[in-house]
Design an enzyme around this catalytic site. Sequence first.
Site, PDB file in Angstrom:
ATOM      1  N   ASP A 132      42.047 -67.646 -57.903  1.00  0.00           N
ATOM      2  CA  ASP A 132      40.901 -66.601 -58.260  1.00  0.00           C
ATOM      3  C   ASP A 132      40.501 -67.186 -59.600  1.00  0.00           C
ATOM      4  OD1 ASP A 132      39.364 -64.542 -58.975  1.00  0.00           O
ATOM      5  OD2 ASP A 132      40.919 -63.161 -58.804  1.00  0.00           O
ATOM      6  N   ASP A 172      34.452 -54.580 -55.476  1.00  0.00           N
ATOM      7  CA  ASP A 172      35.182 -55.501 -56.425  1.00  0.00           C
ATOM      8  C   ASP A 172      34.332 -55.633 -57.644  1.00  0.00           C
ATOM      9  OD1 ASP A 172      36.184 -57.534 -58.108  1.00  0.00           O
ATOM     10  OD2 ASP A 172      36.082 -59.093 -56.514  1.00  0.00           O
ATOM     11  N   LYS A 207      32.820 -67.884 -67.085  1.00  0.00           N
ATOM     12  CA  LYS A 207      32.292 -67.834 -65.802  1.00  0.00           C
ATOM     13  C   LYS A 207      30.996 -67.237 -65.882  1.00  0.00           C
ATOM     14  CE  LYS A 207      33.580 -65.717 -61.300  1.00  0.00           C
ATOM     15  NZ  LYS A 207      34.686 -65.020 -60.729  1.00  0.00           N
TER      16      LYS A 207
END
Length: 573
Positions: free
Chosen positions: A8, A170, A70
Amino acid sequence: MKTVIGIDLGTSTTEAAIYRNGIVEMILNLEEEIITPSAIGIDDKGKWVVGKRAMSQLILSPQNTAIEVKRKIGTDSRISIGGKNYTPVELSAKLLEYVRTYASEYLGEDIRNAVISVPAYFNETQRQETIEAGTKAGFKVERILNEPTAAALSYGLAHMDEESHILVYDLGGGTFDVTLLEMFGGVLEVKASAGDNQLGGKDFDEAIMNSLIKDFQKKHGVDLRQQRQAMVKLKEEAEQCKKTLSKEDSYRILIPAIAKVGGHPVELDTTITRKDFEALVRPLVERTHKPIDVVLSDSGITANKLDRIILVGGSTRMPMIAADIEAYLGKAPDSAVNPDYAVSEGAAIQAAIIAGLIDPSEGLVMTDVNPYSLGVQCIKDGNPDYFSVIIPRNVTIPASKTQRYYTNYPGQTEVEVGIYQGESSTASRNHFLGDFHLSEIPANYSEVESIDITFSYNLNGMLDVTATVVSTGKNAKLSINMQNQENGPEIPDEEEEAHVSYSNWKDSPISGDYRAVIRRAERILKRLDEDDDERDEIESLLNDLKAAIANEDADEADDLEDDLVDLLESLED
Ligand SMILES: Nc1ncnc2c1ncn2[C@@H]1O[C@H](COP(=O)(O)OP(=O)(O)OP(=O)(O)O)[C@@H](O)[C@H]1O
Ligand SMILES: [Mg+2]
């Protein structure tokens, strides 16, 4: 048998897991911890540091440290570390290299294979760049897996005999994803995904920071934004404040000597209550509603049919999140999975399926959806840039759909098929995936000849596009790799050097203005014979244009673009 791990790769934190001996096990890093901060830096000896060590130098030397990389993946942004610029791919690769090192250490073998998760709502470029980062780090990326699907897999493994509709919510450090899944008889079917690539815990920190900066400016007339050191300290305190308010009712932010006012150090001292905080970030929480609505309506399931709501991501620890979900959907979420580990656990389960350790016929078969609409550029009502959707978003894959199109003008014998991904009705505003040419259409009156375009999207992530002239059967195709598969050939260094002057034009901030004309020129080049006189001329203009773009020289690029367009138009006549 090869060992495949699940990773992840998060905006704030990174975790890795492995399925072995029938269970999922979290992998410890070199500090013997499960959670690795997604931070990368160069220390005072000039060496790369990753994770906790990078995080701990952030305050002292922010100019040598990068976080939240990211967020930038799939963009042309550069991140400066130690005065040098890096791409998000290069820095993500450093992070993954660290994962590969500690996983190899932990497992006692050289780990080379991984499943890496990404937000469901990542577009194709973001996915490809994640694969690229993995490859650079020495991994063969076996699969790119959607994060909510991974979280659901982790839930599903323990609840295989349930029949239910599951909503995975999420909210991580940088992205928000919501996915609806249906589970029955061990089959986990993704019904729909939606989200916001630019919404996460980071934004909650920034909301606090902005309010502090505003107050400070009002009080002292000093703009803290101009001071990097102060901003880093502020960010750290803002995050600490946010996290503390998940448990407590108030938090005192005290930063001594945050800035100088009139030559004297001034402190920042203020107390924020949970109520203040919740009022401040209310608009952010409300931004989660639209993706929830999209997912419910796309999957045709009403809120009262939901059996479970699973929370994933560190930001769901804020009590206002569960409260908001309950108020909005009329059902409270439950804590069936570990919000920090679920995604990497699911990636490890997917890895085990790939490695053959879990037999999918015994359950945990998964189907997925395409999160964005797929279609072609065509002319509609005189608009030459209309986006005609062939596979709508949130259709279960594998999927195959055909649409019929007609020629536009008398005597038309060829068409360009431009393939895009996105939700805008203007094709060029969407994400370009590829194009090809179909010729030998019989010359006829306009709108007599028809062309069938078929999109087939399979579970391996291949999108096959075929265009067929209906009257003759003549066809042309293009296959687009929508996910990973074999990692492409490495370009030898020398070759890379030789192309460098213009090959990096795409990274230039002005490249977007010229992509269309470059594509057009390249298309025409493909069509010209090797010995065509115009070939050299187009190639040389094209290379000059790319060089001008790479040098960010917009004036020069505009001139060259004009010349190129004149030349192309003379050829197309
Ligand atoms: N107790 C808490 N209360 C509020 N927020 C928290 C708490 N603990 C962690 N967070 C926030 O959760 C975020 C990190 O969550 P997580 O590790 O799930 O994200 P990620 O996987 O790195 O990001 P993404 O999935 O968006 O790429 C950070 O913004 C962090 O501040
Ligand atoms: Mg995450």
